[in-house]
Design a protein around this motif. Structure first.
Motif, PDB file in Angstrom:
ATOM      1  N   LEU A 180       1.990  -4.870   7.670  1.00 23.13           N
ATOM      2  CA  LEU A 180       0.716  -4.646   8.349  1.00 23.13           C
ATOM      3  C   LEU A 180       0.961  -4.246   9.802  1.00 23.13           C
ATOM      4  CD1 LEU A 180      -1.292  -7.754   7.075  1.00 23.13           C
ATOM      5  CD2 LEU A 180      -1.482  -5.385   6.277  1.00 23.13           C
ATOM      6  N   PRO A 181       0.036  -3.535  10.412  1.00 26.09           N
ATOM      7  CA  PRO A 181       0.166  -3.235  11.840  1.00 26.09           C
ATOM      8  C   PRO A 181      -0.005  -4.506  12.659  1.00 26.09           C
ATOM      9  CG  PRO A 181      -1.949  -2.475  11.014  1.00 26.09           C
ATOM     10  CD  PRO A 181      -1.172  -2.922   9.819  1.00 26.09           C
ATOM     11  N   TYR A 182       0.543  -4.482  13.880  1.00 28.85           N
ATOM     12  CA  TYR A 182       0.637  -5.702  14.682  1.00 28.85           C
ATOM     13  C   TYR A 182       0.153  -5.442  16.100  1.00 28.85           C
ATOM     14  CZ  TYR A 182       2.905  -9.739  16.930  1.00 28.85           C
ATOM     15  OH  TYR A 182       3.171 -10.884  17.633  1.00 28.85           O
ATOM     16  N   ALA A 183      -0.671  -6.354  16.612  1.00 27.06           N
ATOM     17  CA  ALA A 183      -1.158  -6.270  17.990  1.00 27.06           C
ATOM     18  C   ALA A 183      -0.741  -7.535  18.732  1.00 27.06           C
ATOM     19  CB  ALA A 183      -2.666  -6.108  18.025  1.00 27.06           C
ATOM     20  N   PHE A 184      -0.110  -7.361  19.889  1.00 28.88           N
ATOM     21  CA  PHE A 184       0.405  -8.498  20.650  1.00 28.88           C
ATOM     22  C   PHE A 184      -0.472  -8.755  21.871  1.00 28.88           C
ATOM     23  CE2 PHE A 184       3.034 -10.871  23.552  1.00 28.88           C
ATOM     24  CZ  PHE A 184       3.713 -11.760  22.726  1.00 28.88           C
ATOM     25  N   ALA A 185      -0.761 -10.036  22.111  1.00 26.33           N
ATOM     26  CA  ALA A 185      -1.670 -10.439  23.189  1.00 26.33           C
ATOM     27  C   ALA A 185      -0.945 -10.509  24.529  1.00 26.33           C
ATOM     28  CB  ALA A 185      -2.300 -11.782  22.855  1.00 26.33           C
ATOM     29  N   SER A 186      -0.356  -9.411  24.921  1.00 26.59           N
ATOM     30  CA  SER A 186       0.423  -9.376  26.160  1.00 26.59           C
ATOM     31  C   SER A 186      -0.447  -9.450  27.407  1.00 26.59           C
ATOM     32  CB  SER A 186       1.279  -8.101  26.197  1.00 26.59           C
ATOM     33  OG  SER A 186       0.614  -7.005  25.616  1.00 26.59           O
TER      34      SER A 186
END
Length: 330
Positions: A180-186
């Motif tokens: 799955l695509p991934y989004a990081f809470a940077s």
């Protein structure tokens, strides 16, 4: 150049109301649609006076109905607060109303404190079931099979893009394993960013949903006519973080001229570390800062966020950010 997107929390500022926050939200989304932003995501939070995006799916429908091109979605839905079936039904409904424009990002945290998590009727230890819940949710989006006892209506057979969100190695590795695509809470928890992105790309397994890794990184961006003014506007976000850590969450405060008078040295250290993925300045400085961030961390997409007190200044900030990106060939 990579796409730019927006993460919004429907911020409620001091002296304002959720009703006004929602009007501002829609105006920002419409402006983002016209400017060429790729996505407009809203995040689920609860019991936070300054954040009005608790009913995330409802607001996604409102934004999608008021825009024409931009993708609209959740960044994200906190799955421990919900049953997978209900989420599949909600986003199956949204995707039926607005085909090929709805995204579903999933998070493992409750998006609130433990008393509020209990009030949501889902206990915090439900986070331990997150991988199983994600698999169940994905199953509901598959075409229904003959004899299937429970199906999402609508939802079954609707290819809603599902993202995993995170700020640790756990979410990165789960997204990689599931393809799955991934989004990081940077934008607020950057410490594990590079390690998590590296693990995700190294361990990624292609799936029917995604053939190669895709990473979104979030970035605080405040643009104005000068670096000094952007720094001043950003003090609203800094104050909010300090107040949250003091156990005093509230409405988004107006900016202050000297943030040093507001916080203690240890608070400054913690907040500056949490908000280290931030770009401030005028149009040229913001463009350069975003370009340097992309060069250093190599995301496939940038998710910009800015809790600016003044709505007109917030609109202008996102306008300047997109103009700066286009100046660089974006």
């Amino acid at each position: 150049m990579i796409p730019l997107s927006i993460l919004d929390l429907a911020p409620v500022c001091e002296g304002s109301t959720p009703t006004q926050a929602f009007a501002n939200m829609l105006e920002l989304a419409q402006r983002a649609d016209a400017l060429g932003y790729h996505r407009y995501w809203l995040a689920e939070h609860h019991n936070m006076p300054g954040i009005a995006s608790a009913a995330t799916a409802v607001l996604i429908g409102h934004v999608a109905g008021g825009t024409s091109r931009i993708r609209v979605g959740a960044g994200g839905i906190m799955l421990p607060n919900h049953s997978p079936l209900q989420v599949a039904e909600q986003f199956g409904t949204l995707a039926s109303l607005y085909p090929d424009r709805i995204d579903l990002g999933l998070g493992r945290a409750p998006g609130t404190d433990q008393p509020t998590a209990r009030a949501l009727r889902r206990y915090f230890d439900a986070a331990d079931q997150f991988p199983q819940d994600v698999r169940e949710l994905l199953h509901y989006f598959e075409p229904a099979q003959s004899g299937q006892a429970v199906r999402a209506v609508p939802g079954a057979g609707i290819p809603v893009p599902v993202w995993l969100l995170g700020s640790s190695l756990f979410g990165a590795r789960l997204a990689a394993a599931m393809g799955l695509p991934y989004a990081f809470a940077s934008h607020f928890a950057p410490d594990a960013m590079d390690e998590a992105v590296e693990a995700y790309r190294r361990e990624f397994r292609p799936s029917s949903r995604l053939q190669k890794p895709y990473v979104i990184l979030a970035l605080n961006v405040v643009a104005s006519d000068s670096l000094e003014e952007s720094k001043r506007l950003f003090t609203s976000q800094q104050q909010s973080f300090v107040r949250l850590r003091r156990g005093q969450p509230g409405l988004i405060p107006p900016p202050v001229d000297d943030i040093e008078d507001f916080w203690e040295p240890h608070e400054k250290f913690g907040v500056e570390r949490a908000l280290s993925c931030t770009v401030l300045g005028d149009r040229e400085q913001v463009g350069q800062g975003m370009a340097e961030f992309v060069e250093r961390h190599r995301p496939d997409e940038l998710l910009l966020t800015a809790n600016v007190f003044d709505h007109a200044a917030r609109l202008r900030s996102f306008e300047l950010a997109m103009q700066a990106w286009r100046d660089l060939g974006g």
